[in-house]
Write an enzyme that holds these catalytic residues in place. Structure first.
Site, PDB file in Angstrom:
ATOM      1  N   SER A 192      -9.837  17.434  -7.265  1.00 24.36           N
ATOM      2  CA  SER A 192      -9.837  16.430  -8.348  1.00 24.36           C
ATOM      3  C   SER A 192     -10.466  15.129  -7.843  1.00 24.36           C
ATOM      4  CB  SER A 192      -8.432  16.207  -8.899  1.00 24.36           C
ATOM      5  OG  SER A 192      -7.523  15.956  -7.863  1.00 24.36           O
ATOM      6  N   CYS A 213     -10.227  17.599  -1.516  1.00 23.52           N
ATOM      7  CA  CYS A 213      -9.449  17.333  -2.724  1.00 23.52           C
ATOM      8  C   CYS A 213     -10.382  17.559  -3.916  1.00 23.52           C
ATOM      9  CB  CYS A 213      -8.924  15.903  -2.701  1.00 23.52           C
ATOM     10  SG  CYS A 213      -8.036  15.472  -4.202  1.00 23.52           S
ATOM     11  N   ASN A 228      -4.027   8.818  -5.804  1.00 24.10           N
ATOM     12  CA  ASN A 228      -4.807   9.414  -4.729  1.00 24.10           C
ATOM     13  C   ASN A 228      -5.951   8.447  -4.447  1.00 24.10           C
ATOM     14  OD1 ASN A 228      -3.674  12.334  -4.595  1.00 24.10           O
ATOM     15  ND2 ASN A 228      -3.915  11.894  -6.780  1.00 24.10           N
ATOM     16  N   GLU A 235      -4.308  11.846   0.086  1.00 21.26           N
ATOM     17  CA  GLU A 235      -3.683  12.518  -1.051  1.00 21.26           C
ATOM     18  C   GLU A 235      -2.249  12.064  -1.275  1.00 21.26           C
ATOM     19  OE1 GLU A 235      -4.470  16.760  -1.363  1.00 21.26           O
ATOM     20  OE2 GLU A 235      -2.464  16.969  -2.228  1.00 21.26           O
ATOM     21  N   ARG A 236      -2.004  11.611  -2.498  1.00 19.78           N
ATOM     22  CA  ARG A 236      -0.650  11.267  -2.916  1.00 19.78           C
ATOM     23  C   ARG A 236       0.227  12.513  -2.756  1.00 19.78           C
ATOM     24  NH1 ARG A 236       3.147  10.980  -7.363  1.00 19.78           N
ATOM     25  NH2 ARG A 236       2.563  13.096  -7.897  1.00 19.78           N
ATOM     26  N   ASN A 287      -7.431  22.152  -6.465  1.00 22.13           N
ATOM     27  CA  ASN A 287      -7.530  23.161  -5.394  1.00 22.13           C
ATOM     28  C   ASN A 287      -6.388  24.170  -5.503  1.00 22.13           C
ATOM     29  OD1 ASN A 287      -9.916  22.626  -3.991  1.00 22.13           O
ATOM     30  ND2 ASN A 287      -8.973  20.998  -2.755  1.00 22.13           N
ATOM     31  N   CYS A 344      -3.539  19.547  -9.570  1.00 23.54           N
ATOM     32  CA  CYS A 344      -4.124  19.805  -8.264  1.00 23.54           C
ATOM     33  C   CYS A 344      -5.146  20.921  -8.474  1.00 23.54           C
ATOM     34  CB  CYS A 344      -3.070  20.201  -7.236  1.00 23.54           C
ATOM     35  SG  CYS A 344      -3.841  20.496  -5.633  1.00 23.54           S
TER      36      CYS A 344
HETATM   37  N1  LIG Z   1      -1.063  15.654  -4.712  1.00 26.14           N
HETATM   38  C1  LIG Z   1      -1.861  14.899  -5.628  1.00 26.14           C
HETATM   39  C2  LIG Z   1      -2.924  15.679  -6.278  1.00 26.14           C
HETATM   40  C3  LIG Z   1      -3.806  16.307  -5.290  1.00 26.14           C
HETATM   41  C4  LIG Z   1      -5.061  16.797  -5.849  1.00 26.14           C
HETATM   42  C5  LIG Z   1      -5.586  17.958  -5.081  1.00 26.14           C
HETATM   43  N2  LIG Z   1      -5.815  17.795  -3.716  1.00 26.14           N
HETATM   44  C6  LIG Z   1      -6.783  18.565  -5.783  1.00 26.14           C
HETATM   45  O1  LIG Z   1      -7.431  19.402  -5.166  1.00 26.14           O
HETATM   46  O2  LIG Z   1      -7.018  18.268  -6.955  1.00 26.14           O
HETATM   47  C7  LIG Z   1      -1.022  14.260  -6.716  1.00 26.14           C
HETATM   48  O3  LIG Z   1       0.194  14.519  -6.791  1.00 26.14           O
HETATM   49  O4  LIG Z   1      -1.567  13.485  -7.498  1.00 26.14           O
END
Ligand SMILES: N[C@@H](CCC[C@H](N)C(=O)O)C(=O)O
Length: 266
Positions: A207, A205, A177, A195-196, A76, A74
């Site tokens: 990523s 998000c 995601n 978001e997963r 962020n 994650c």
């Molecule tokens: N909760 C997600 C990953 C979320 C990514 C996040 N929001 C970011 O900023 O990268 C997962 O478990 O894959």
């Protein structure tokens, strides 16, 4: 036992952050309780960070999603951890390890960027035809699984209904995601991400922004050797740019401290 926490968000992606508590406590069980919007603190994820060596600028970071699953990446959350470590220790550069993968972080005031590695783009891995038309999702692994689709207008889409359909499309989709993005102009995208783990649309998000920028570059729509601005629901865009020296990307944007508190955790 009482532990102190910080509520912090990275461009609207919000976290309960517990610092220096790497012990045997079952943080996976605490994730859903603390992240609950009505009965907990309320967040997309619970993040626990601890120094790998005492007083070193290398931190281990665990991110438990609101549903209790663990995020392999994650970005962020990493940005928020870096901001807190900078405030607590004065560090402006540091290394953060999530799920065994090291990420570099650079803090400049409230602007924080971290590195994210991206794998290959698998074009049109999932196709969904629905009343709104046909949406073709590319699969990109950026530390976490992402499906990203180029669409004409992100605002016209019922993202949640689309994601419910996509999630039934086999293993590549079930645990990913899911984002839709649109080309806004030269080097500018706008994105919406389901978001997963938070199981809902996130305000941003990081990523997902990298996945969209990389997929857009693969289509020749943007040049990731130069900064790409990725607009989001929070209204505070993230930026993505290729790392100059290694096969990686920087994703950066604002981090905001909301409040501090104390929790009783058994
Ligand atoms: N909760 C997600 C990953 C979320 C990514 C996040 N929001 C970011 O900023 O990268 C997962 O478990 O894959």
């Amino acid at each position: 036992m009482r532990v102190r926490f910080r509520k912090v968000h990275g461009a609207g992606n919000d976290f309960v952050l517990i610092i220096g508590a790497a012990d045997e406590r079952d943080w996976r069980a605490w994730g859903p309780r603390l992240c609950a919007r009505c009965t907990g603190v309320g967040a997309d994820g619970l993040v626990v960070s601890s120094a790998i060596r005492k007083d070193s600028a290398v931190l281990d970071v665990l991110c438990v999603n609101a549903d209790g699953s663990v995020a392999t990446l994650c970005a962020n959350a990493l940005r928020c951890v870096a901001w807190c470590a900078s405030r607590d220790h004065g560090w402006t550069t540091m290394r953060l390890v999530m799920s065994g993968v090291p990420h570099d972080a650079v803090v400049d005031g409230t602007h924080v960027r971290v590195t994210v590695e991206a794998g290959e783009v698998y074009s049109e891995r999932v196709t969904e035809t629905w009343p709104g038309g046909t949406v073709r999702f590319d699969a990109v692994h950026v530390g976490a699984e992402h499906l990203v689709a180029l669409v004409d207008d992100v605002d016209q889409l019922d993202v949640e209904s689309l994601v419910n359909l996509v999630r039934d499309r086999g293993p590549a989709a079930a645990d990913a995601n899911v984002s839709v993005f649109q080309l806004l102009g030269p080097q500018e995208l706008t994105i919406r991400t389901y978001e997963r783990g938070a199981e809902g649309e996130a305000l941003s998000c990081a990523s997902g922004a990298v996945a969209a920028a990389v997929a857009a570059a693969r289509r020749g729509l943007v040049d990731v050797a130069r900064q790409v601005r990725v607009h989001n629901r929070a209204g505070t865009p993230l930026t993505v740019i290729e790392h100059a020296e290694r096969p990686s990307y920087w994703v950066g944007g604002p981090v905001t401290h909301v409040f501090d508190g104390e929790l009783e955790v058994a």
